[in-house]
Motif scaffolding. Structure first.
Motif, short mmCIF file in Angstrom:
data_model
loop_
_atom_site.label_atom_id
_atom_site.label_comp_id
_atom_site.label_asym_id
_atom_site.label_seq_id
_atom_site.Cartn_x
_atom_site.Cartn_y
_atom_site.Cartn_z
N ILE A 181 0.77 -0.86 0.05
CA ILE A 181 -0.03 0.00 0.06
C ILE A 181 0.81 1.06 0.08
O ILE A 181 0.59 2.33 -0.62
CB ILE A 181 -0.96 0.05 1.10
CG1 ILE A 181 -1.66 -1.34 1.19
CG2 ILE A 181 -1.85 1.17 1.18
CD1 ILE A 181 -2.52 -1.45 -0.32
N PHE A 182 1.98 1.11 0.75
CA PHE A 182 2.98 2.38 0.67
C PHE A 182 3.61 2.65 -0.72
O PHE A 182 3.41 3.72 -1.02
CB PHE A 182 4.06 2.19 1.72
CG PHE A 182 5.07 3.10 1.53
CD1 PHE A 182 5.00 4.31 2.10
CD2 PHE A 182 6.15 2.92 0.69
CE1 PHE A 182 6.11 5.15 2.08
CE2 PHE A 182 7.09 3.86 0.72
CZ PHE A 182 7.18 5.28 1.21
N ASN A 183 3.73 1.61 -1.51
CA ASN A 183 4.31 1.80 -2.78
C ASN A 183 3.03 2.19 -3.79
O ASN A 183 3.33 3.13 -4.83
CB ASN A 183 4.84 0.43 -3.34
CG ASN A 183 6.31 -0.03 -2.68
OD1 ASN A 183 6.68 0.95 -1.97
ND2 ASN A 183 6.56 -1.28 -2.85
N LEU A 184 1.93 1.73 -3.47
CA LEU A 184 0.46 2.21 -4.04
C LEU A 184 0.53 3.67 -3.90
O LEU A 184 0.35 4.37 -5.05
CB LEU A 184 -0.66 1.26 -3.89
CG LEU A 184 -1.74 1.84 -4.36
CD1 LEU A 184 -2.07 1.42 -5.85
CD2 LEU A 184 -2.95 1.11 -3.53
N LEU A 185 0.72 4.29 -2.94
CA LEU A 185 0.28 5.73 -2.71
C LEU A 185 1.42 6.47 -3.35
O LEU A 185 0.92 7.51 -3.88
CB LEU A 185 0.13 5.84 -1.03
CG LEU A 185 -0.86 5.04 -0.40
CD1 LEU A 185 -0.88 5.70 1.03
CD2 LEU A 185 -2.38 5.44 -1.11
N VAL A 186 2.49 5.87 -3.21
CA VAL A 186 3.59 6.62 -3.98
C VAL A 186 3.23 6.88 -5.29
O VAL A 186 3.62 8.08 -6.13
CB VAL A 186 5.02 5.92 -3.57
CG1 VAL A 186 6.16 6.73 -4.33
CG2 VAL A 186 5.31 6.31 -2.27
N MET A 187 3.10 5.87 -6.12
CA MET A 187 2.62 5.71 -7.42
C MET A 187 1.56 6.39 -7.76
O MET A 187 1.52 7.40 -8.79
CB MET A 187 2.57 4.28 -8.07
CG MET A 187 3.92 3.36 -7.92
SD MET A 187 4.11 2.04 -8.92
CE MET A 187 3.88 2.61 -10.54
N LYS A 188 0.54 6.50 -6.97
CA LYS A 188 -0.71 7.30 -7.21
C LYS A 188 -0.26 8.53 -7.27
O LYS A 188 -0.62 9.70 -7.74
CB LYS A 188 -1.72 6.94 -6.15
CG LYS A 188 -2.87 8.05 -5.92
CD LYS A 188 -3.87 7.50 -4.91
CE LYS A 188 -4.68 8.52 -4.66
NZ LYS A 188 -3.89 9.88 -3.84
N SER A 189 0.68 9.15 -6.27
CA SER A 189 1.22 10.56 -6.04
C SER A 189 1.71 11.00 -7.39
O SER A 189 1.41 12.11 -7.92
CB SER A 189 1.82 10.81 -4.92
OG SER A 189 2.24 12.20 -4.76
#
Length: 316
Positions: A181-189
């Motif tokens: 989820i951390f990597n997901l939020l980084v890519m989303k940003s």
């Protein structure tokens, strides 16, 4: 004849601005002038960086030295960053076992497959969440963030994997940890800061959503992709608990489990000199062999990684 005594008119226009030269300044090779205070700052900053680099590298250098040192010098506490009583006994014992190379190959396969699946799923999910026109966007974001703090638990996860028939298969390691989820939020940003004009132009040219993602967005997202590859590869390479939990056949273990078992065995009392040698060096050898592939991988991703860790600091 009358002689005029009028003084000439002063030239009109803005008066030139005089720049005073700073006190205690010197000219550098680039033609810039640095004050004495800034020069002192640069010296102190350089010293601090050298100290930080030494403090950071010392533990790794100590591990390398211990891995190649003899048992007597290690027990006497005489090994710092230079090997004493050079030997490779532990390396020979560990690397001479065919099971070691079998588990090492398993780790490479698990890491490659898991990283590829994780990148594909994280990229597509993050790209969809970055679009404000997505229906239910806030719900999906909240659902993803919810899993960061709450999970089903160890026993339900084991029951689920067992009921799906994934025990003693690669899918038990790959699928449950496919999305961070951390990597997901980084890519989303990152995707949220992507210029919308490029996507609109591609849409006018006839590309659909998948074509825009594959031919426009991903080629311009090398920094974040390289960063995510490094994050996922390191996580899957160092993972051992999932293999211990879901696998019962030693030939399916990753190398981290092999080295963990070797470390636990070396903790038992050993009556021979060879056993003492293993007990003294196995911890250092374990860490060195585990981190070595990641160290070899990092230089190829360093350029993109430096850009990727600053994602979101500057809005495109």
């Amino acid at each position: 004849m009358v002689t005029s005594t009028a003084t000439p008119l002063a030239p009109t226009g803005p008066r030139p601005i005089r720049v005073r030269r700073p006190i205690f300044s010197r000219r550098t090779s680039g033609g810039l002038r640095d004050s004495k205070g800034y020069t002192v700052f640069r010296v102190v900053n350089a010293i601090a960086i050298v100290v930080i680099c030494f403090v950071t590298l010392y533990p790794f250098l100590n591990v390398v030295a211990v891995a190649f040192s003899s048992q007597g010098y290690i027990n006497a506490g005489q090994v710092s960053i230079i090997p004493r009583g050079f030997n490779v006994t532990t390396f020979g014992i560990v690397m001479g076992d065919p099971m070691f190379w079998r588990n090492y190959a398993n780790t490479i396969i698990y890491t490659a497959v898991a990283t590829a699946i994780a990148i594909a799923m994280t990229t597509t999910f993050a790209y969809a969440l970055s679009k404000k026109r997505l229906k239910g966007r806030n719900f999906f974001i909240g659902l993803a963030v919810f899993t960061m703090f709450f999970s089903g638990g160890l026993i339900p996860n084991y029951v689920l994997v067992n009921s799906l028939g994934w025990r003693n298969t690669i899918w038990a390691i790959v699928i449950p940890n496919a999305i961070s989820i951390f990597n997901l939020l980084v890519m989303k940003s990152f995707f949220e800061n992507f210029p919308e004009e490029l996507e609109e132009a591609a849409q006018i040219d006839g590309l659909n959503t998948y074509g825009i993602l594959w031919r426009i967005v991903l080629p311009l997202s090398k920094a974040v992709l390289a960063t995510m590859v490094l994050f996922y590869a390191v996580a899957f390479w160092n993972s051992w608990f999932s293999a211990v939990l879901y696998m019962s056949k030693p030939e399916l273990y990753p190398v981290t489990v092999y080295l963990r078992n070797l470390l636990m065995a070396s903790a038992q009392p050993a009556g021979t000199d060879e056993g003492l040698q293993i007990a003294a060096n196995v911890k250092a050898v374990t860490m060195l062999l585990t981190v070595l592939p990641i160290i070899c991988l990092y230089p190829f991703l360093q350029k993109h990684f430096v850009s990727g860790v600053m994602l979101g600091s500057v809005k495109a």
